[in-house]
Scaffold this active site. Structure first.
Site, PDB file in Angstrom:
ATOM      1  N   ARG A  14     -19.969 -27.786  21.642  1.00  0.00           N
ATOM      2  CA  ARG A  14     -20.762 -27.887  20.412  1.00  0.00           C
ATOM      3  C   ARG A  14     -22.155 -28.471  20.638  1.00  0.00           C
ATOM      4  O   ARG A  14     -22.991 -28.458  19.756  1.00  0.00           O
ATOM      5  CB  ARG A  14     -19.974 -28.712  19.369  1.00  0.00           C
ATOM      6  CG  ARG A  14     -18.713 -28.020  18.896  1.00  0.00           C
ATOM      7  CD  ARG A  14     -17.744 -28.975  18.209  1.00  0.00           C
ATOM      8  NE  ARG A  14     -16.923 -29.725  19.165  1.00  0.00           N
ATOM      9  CZ  ARG A  14     -15.944 -30.556  18.824  1.00  0.00           C
ATOM     10  NH1 ARG A  14     -15.664 -30.764  17.550  1.00  0.00           N
ATOM     11  NH2 ARG A  14     -15.246 -31.195  19.744  1.00  0.00           N
ATOM     12  N   ARG A 435     -79.682 -37.789  45.170  1.00  0.00           N
ATOM     13  CA  ARG A 435     -79.866 -36.682  44.229  1.00  0.00           C
ATOM     14  C   ARG A 435     -81.237 -36.119  44.490  1.00  0.00           C
ATOM     15  O   ARG A 435     -82.128 -36.822  44.980  1.00  0.00           O
ATOM     16  CB  ARG A 435     -79.704 -37.147  42.779  1.00  0.00           C
ATOM     17  CG  ARG A 435     -80.721 -38.156  42.360  1.00  0.00           C
ATOM     18  CD  ARG A 435     -80.471 -38.662  40.942  1.00  0.00           C
ATOM     19  NE  ARG A 435     -81.555 -39.546  40.554  1.00  0.00           N
ATOM     20  CZ  ARG A 435     -81.413 -40.623  39.795  1.00  0.00           C
ATOM     21  NH1 ARG A 435     -80.240 -40.965  39.315  1.00  0.00           N
ATOM     22  NH2 ARG A 435     -82.469 -41.351  39.491  1.00  0.00           N
TER      23      ARG A 435
HETATM   24  C1  UD1 Z   1     -10.746 -36.339  19.853  1.00  0.00           C
HETATM   25  C2  UD1 Z   1      -9.360 -36.659  19.287  1.00  0.00           C
HETATM   26  C3  UD1 Z   1      -9.479 -36.906  17.785  1.00  0.00           C
HETATM   27  C4  UD1 Z   1     -10.450 -38.050  17.548  1.00  0.00           C
HETATM   28  C5  UD1 Z   1     -11.800 -37.806  18.220  1.00  0.00           C
HETATM   29  C6  UD1 Z   1     -12.618 -39.076  18.174  1.00  0.00           C
HETATM   30  C7  UD1 Z   1      -7.760 -35.389  20.655  1.00  0.00           C
HETATM   31  C8  UD1 Z   1      -6.831 -34.235  20.692  1.00  0.00           C
HETATM   32  N1  UD1 Z   1      -8.473 -35.535  19.553  1.00  0.00           N
HETATM   33  O1  UD1 Z   1     -11.193 -35.142  19.247  1.00  0.00           O
HETATM   34  O2  UD1 Z   1      -8.220 -37.221  17.244  1.00  0.00           O
HETATM   35  O3  UD1 Z   1     -10.648 -38.232  16.156  1.00  0.00           O
HETATM   36  O4  UD1 Z   1     -11.625 -37.443  19.601  1.00  0.00           O
HETATM   37  O5  UD1 Z   1     -13.918 -38.894  18.633  1.00  0.00           O
HETATM   38  O6  UD1 Z   1      -7.797 -36.155  21.591  1.00  0.00           O
HETATM   39  N2  UD1 Z   1     -11.879 -34.254  27.490  1.00  0.00           N
HETATM   40  C9  UD1 Z   1     -11.382 -34.226  28.758  1.00  0.00           C
HETATM   41  N3  UD1 Z   1     -10.548 -33.206  29.128  1.00  0.00           N
HETATM   42  C10 UD1 Z   1     -10.205 -32.220  28.249  1.00  0.00           C
HETATM   43  C11 UD1 Z   1     -10.714 -32.273  26.954  1.00  0.00           C
HETATM   44  C12 UD1 Z   1     -11.555 -33.296  26.594  1.00  0.00           C
HETATM   45  O7  UD1 Z   1     -11.680 -35.103  29.587  1.00  0.00           O
HETATM   46  O8  UD1 Z   1      -9.432 -31.335  28.677  1.00  0.00           O
HETATM   47  C13 UD1 Z   1     -12.805 -35.352  27.100  1.00  0.00           C
HETATM   48  C14 UD1 Z   1     -14.148 -34.874  26.594  1.00  0.00           C
HETATM   49  O9  UD1 Z   1     -15.083 -34.769  27.655  1.00  0.00           O
HETATM   50  C15 UD1 Z   1     -14.532 -35.955  25.586  1.00  0.00           C
HETATM   51  C16 UD1 Z   1     -13.211 -36.507  25.107  1.00  0.00           C
HETATM   52  O10 UD1 Z   1     -12.228 -36.070  26.029  1.00  0.00           O
HETATM   53  O11 UD1 Z   1     -15.291 -36.986  26.185  1.00  0.00           O
HETATM   54  C17 UD1 Z   1     -12.837 -36.031  23.695  1.00  0.00           C
HETATM   55  O12 UD1 Z   1     -12.792 -34.630  23.671  1.00  0.00           O
HETATM   56  P1  UD1 Z   1     -13.293 -33.789  22.428  1.00  0.00           P
HETATM   57  O13 UD1 Z   1     -13.043 -32.370  22.709  1.00  0.00           O
HETATM   58  O14 UD1 Z   1     -14.657 -34.192  22.046  1.00  0.00           O
HETATM   59  O15 UD1 Z   1     -12.253 -34.275  21.309  1.00  0.00           O
HETATM   60  P2  UD1 Z   1     -12.463 -34.287  19.734  1.00  0.00           P
HETATM   61  O16 UD1 Z   1     -12.297 -32.921  19.208  1.00  0.00           O
HETATM   62  O17 UD1 Z   1     -13.691 -35.023  19.380  1.00  0.00           O
HETATM   63 CA    CA Z   2     -15.378 -35.755  20.498  1.00  0.00          CA
END
Ligand code: UD1
Ligand code: CA
Length: 452
Positions: A14, A435
């Site tokens: 995003r 100059r």
């Molecule tokens: C996540 C939480 C949500 C919470 C929110 C708070 C989950 C399923 N959801 O959602 O409940 O309200 O954060 O900000 O956890 N990441 C990894 N590996 C992956 C996927 C993500 O390391 O496979 C890391 C991302 O880099 C990021 C963090 O985990 O720093 C959160 O991931 P993101 O996809 O932003 O989760 P949200 O949808 O924000």
């Molecule tokens: Ca997040």
């Protein structure tokens, strides 16, 4: 034993960026670095940073630290999957595991300490930080049953009723690592995002607790550039408030930015559109701006700098700079000097009371005390291959439009004729002039142009 895991493997779709999300910066520091710096304040035994998307780039951005170990998650199948990878990679699962999303950069050490305290005192299996948001859009919703968390439902999996719940998961958890590792591999990806959610662990563990804190901005997660700019604004407000309470005036606060490291003395006035970056110190009674950028520099007492840019230089006391000057790295301007309109100075030392008032370039030079550099003076410091030095002694008077073809060494109290191209050294008290003499031809008839 306290271990920390920071989730930083995601792409950050995003953000619409080629830079991994956790490497985006607020107030000059990456999101990931901010989370790491906060965790270090808890003095944990070890910190695991889970990287995946562009992992080399992410790892390179973090300065070496014995406590920090990187774990690679590839492919990235969700936050729960990240911890599955960690539990497989690291064999010992002793004590507490504090897990933080790498994209929640403003979390404060004290809030984390409160979480650890709750976790210990209630002997929880997992405790996590929650808050009530006026606009909970995008966050996982937390459902309680009495004192315990029953489940967390992600925004994308919520039905209309669940979406009404304003209690959200901040993405910061403390687990009993042993208990977590027993259930971590039973997580499924049967949800709308087809991801393995870390949040599903709360329903699998018994004693799941919520530490609800006030929504004061520190729990803001960053998923897009709007949230990035909101975090920048909250951090900037805190920095500027600190300086205002210490005696600094901001004429137009919203248009200015100040780094966290900057030091600003009392009775400094920061005019509109002024940016103080990096390791900069501004001493008392200065007027800085409008439209001024100062990075990694020190500015002494009672200086006035307007509409100018200063990089990595030392500006001593009672100096006026600008409007429209550019002080480039490694310059030292001594007290009571004046750097005027449209002047560029680079890698040069100007002694006290020097004046470079108009339209000049001074590079790789040493200018003596009380020397006046006439309008339009240029140091030709580059011969196409190498840079050379210009040295001008004290009390000298440099005529307008002098060009110094460096290397050049002038003595003290030297005068140069306006418009001279100086290619030879000259001694104390001499006049250097080069100059052609003016020729006046009388009764000169102008050639008629062809078109007339
Ligand atoms: C996540 C939480 C949500 C919470 C929110 C708070 C989950 C399923 N959801 O959602 O409940 O309200 O954060 O900000 O956890 N990441 C990894 N590996 C992956 C996927 C993500 O390391 O496979 C890391 C991302 O880099 C990021 C963090 O985990 O720093 C959160 O991931 P993101 O996809 O932003 O989760 P949200 O949808 O924000
Ligand atoms: Ca997040």
């Amino acid at each position: 034993m306290l271990s920390v895991a920071i989730l930083a493997a995601g792409k950050g779709t995003r953000m619409e960026s080629s830079i991994p999300k956790v490497l985006h910066k607020i107030s000059g520091k990456s999101l990931l670095q901010r989370v790491i710096d906060t965790c270090i304040k808890l003095n944990p035994d070890q910190i695991f940073v889970i990287t995946g998307h562009k992992s080399k780039e992410v790892q390179k951005s973090i300065p070496e630290n014995k406590k920090i170990k990187f774990v690679i998650q590839d492919p990235q199948l969700g936050t729960g999957h990240a911890i599955q990878v960690l539990c497989k990679e690291v064999k010992k699962h002793d004590g507490k595991l504090l897990i933080l999303n790498g994209d929640v950069p403003l979390i404060r050490p004290n809030t984390l300490k409160n979480l650890l305290y709750l976790h210990d005192s209630k002997n929880a299996d997992v405790s996590l930080i929650t808050t009530k948001k006026t606009n909970p859009h995008g966050y996982g919703r937390v459902f309680l049953n009495g004192d315990f968390i029953e489940r967390i439902v992600e925004e994308k999996d919520c039905n209309n009723l669940e979406r009404e719940n304003r209690l959200i998961n901040a993405g910061i958890y403390c687990f009993k690592w042993g208990n977590l590792s027993e259930i971590i591999n039973s997580l499924q990806s049967n949800n709308n995002q087809k991801e393995i959610y870390l949040t599903d662990t709360v329903s699998l563990l018994k004693n799941s607790l919520s530490l609800e804190v006030e929504d004061n901005g520190e729990l803001q997660g960053i998923n897009n550039r709007i949230q990035l700019s909101e975090c920048e604004e909250s951090i900037q407000n805190l920095i500027k408030e600190k300086h205002m309470l210490n005696g600094v005036t901001f004429i137009n606060k919203a248009s200015c930015s100040i780094s966290e490291e900057a030091e600003i003395g009392k009775d400094v006035i920061i005019e509109a559109n002024t940016h103080i970056r990096g390791n900069t110190k501004i001493n008392s009674h200065c007027i800085i701006g409008p439209n001024t950028f100062i990075e990694n520099s020190e500015v002494g007492l009672s200086c006035e700098i307007s509409n100018s840019t200063v990089y990595a230089s030392q500006i001593m006391d009672y100096i006026k700079i600008g409007p429209y000057s550019h002080i480039r790295p490694n310059s030292k301007i001594s007290s009571y000097s004046k750097i005027g309109n449209f002047v560029e100075i680079k890698n040069s030392k100007l002694e006290e009371e020097s004046k470079v008032n108009h339209l000049s370039y001074i590079g790789d030079s040493i200018i003596g005390r009380s020397t006046n550099i006439g309008a339009g003076t240029i140091t030709a410091n580059f011969d196409g291959q190498k840079k050379h030095q210009t040295k001008i002694g004290k009390n000298s008077s440099i005529g307008a439009n002098t060009v110094f073809v460096a290397p050049i060494n002038l003595g003290e109290s030297v005068t140069t004729g306006a418009g001279s191209v100086i290619t030879k050294d000259s001694k104390d008290n001499s006049l250097a002039i080069s100059r052609t003499e003016q020729v006046n031809i009388e009764n000169w008839e102008r050639k008629k142009s062809l078109s007339n």
